[in-house]
Design a protein around this motif. Structure first.
Motif, short mmCIF file in Angstrom:
data_model
loop_
_atom_site.label_atom_id
_atom_site.label_comp_id
_atom_site.label_asym_id
_atom_site.label_seq_id
_atom_site.Cartn_x
_atom_site.Cartn_y
_atom_site.Cartn_z
N VAL A 180 -3.82 -10.25 -1.96
CA VAL A 180 -2.88 -10.68 -0.92
C VAL A 180 -2.54 -12.16 -1.09
O VAL A 180 -1.37 -12.56 -0.98
CB VAL A 180 -3.46 -10.40 0.48
N SER A 188 -1.18 -3.52 10.04
CA SER A 188 -2.22 -2.71 9.44
C SER A 188 -2.65 -3.25 8.08
O SER A 188 -3.84 -3.29 7.77
CB SER A 188 -1.73 -1.27 9.30
N CYS A 189 -1.67 -3.68 7.27
CA CYS A 189 -1.98 -4.15 5.92
C CYS A 189 -2.56 -5.56 5.90
O CYS A 189 -3.34 -5.90 5.00
CB CYS A 189 -0.71 -4.12 5.06
N LEU A 227 3.14 -1.49 10.30
CA LEU A 227 2.70 -1.47 8.90
C LEU A 227 2.15 -2.83 8.50
O LEU A 227 1.09 -2.92 7.86
CB LEU A 227 3.86 -1.06 8.00
N GLU A 247 -3.36 0.97 -2.29
CA GLU A 247 -3.05 -0.06 -1.30
C GLU A 247 -2.35 -1.24 -1.95
O GLU A 247 -1.41 -1.82 -1.38
CB GLU A 247 -4.32 -0.53 -0.59
N LEU A 306 1.22 -0.32 -2.45
CA LEU A 306 1.92 -0.37 -1.17
C LEU A 306 2.34 -1.80 -0.85
O LEU A 306 3.49 -2.06 -0.46
CB LEU A 306 1.04 0.18 -0.05
N ILE A 307 1.43 -2.73 -1.03
CA ILE A 307 1.75 -4.14 -0.76
C ILE A 307 2.84 -4.63 -1.70
O ILE A 307 3.79 -5.31 -1.27
CB ILE A 307 0.47 -5.00 -0.88
#
Length: 212
Positions: free
Chosen positions: A108, A192-193, A189, A164, A167-168
């Motif tokens: 991230v 949540s992420c 969303l 995941e 998705l990011i």
């Protein structure tokens, strides 16, 4: 040496003279931003040159071709990814002994490197390219081996970790951050992420109106 993105998403260029190595780093950083936004087919060496604040001739002299420039950008993205992952892995474990949370946080955090996630995503769509395809497959396999061997995740855990991450990357590429706060599903969303780092993520994600 790296430069912060300017208001249009391109790296800022200082007035001082850069060494050739610094220029190369600067151009690769610009290439990440441009390839991330445009993809391999859509980007041009001229756009990368303008984003880096150098001439197209200089870019071609250093890298030879757009293909080589993309390979350099992809290699830089993979190197940054794995260095960041290994740095996270070296940190003390949480009380529960899990390591995936720290590495996921490192993934991230790399959103701040404009275009990194999306350059890798574009590379993974170029499997049919005779040169980029093999390099992209090798890089993808290298990350999988890291997750399995160094992180020690089982197959199902590794698959979930990759899912995941993809998705990011999709959220970054869609520039769907523009809908945060106005679309309840997108807001859900994001929350949540990014449960703990949402303010920072909202600040650094590329917007739809930004060039890169």
């Amino acid at each position: 040496m790296t430069s912060a993105p300017a208001s249009d998403g391109s790296p800022e260029v200082s007035a001082r003279r850069f060494s050739s190595d610094e220029r190369r780093v600067q151009i690769v950083q610009a290439a990440l931003a441009v390839f991330g936004a445009r993809g391999y087919e859509g980007a041009t060496t001229d756009e990368v040159a303008r984003a880096a604040g150098v001439s197209q001739t200089y870019v071609v002299r250093l890298f030879g071709s757009k293909e080589n420039l993309f390979l350099a950008a992809m290699g830089d993205a993979l190197d940054r990814l794995l260095v960041s992952f290994r740095s996270a892995l070296a940190q003390p474990r949480d009380d529960d002994g899990k390591v995936d949370g720290r590495v996921a946080q490192a993934y991230v955090d790399l959103i701040a490197v404009r275009g990194l996630h999306q350059t890798l995503a574009h590379a993974y769509l170029l499997g049919g390219h005779p040169v980029i395809g093999p390099a992209a497959r090798s890089g993808f396999a290298q990350v999988w081996r890291f997750v399995r061997d160094e992180m020690g995740l089982g197959v199902d855990e590794a698959r979930a970790f990759f899912a995941e991450g993809m998705l990011i990357s999709t959220m970054v590429g869609l520039r769907i951050v523009d809908d945060y706060g106005s679309d309840p599903q997108i807001t859900e969303l994001f929350r949540s992420c990014f449960p703990s780092e949402l303010p920072h993520v909202l600040e650094v994600l590329p917007r739809g109106g930004e060039r890169w």
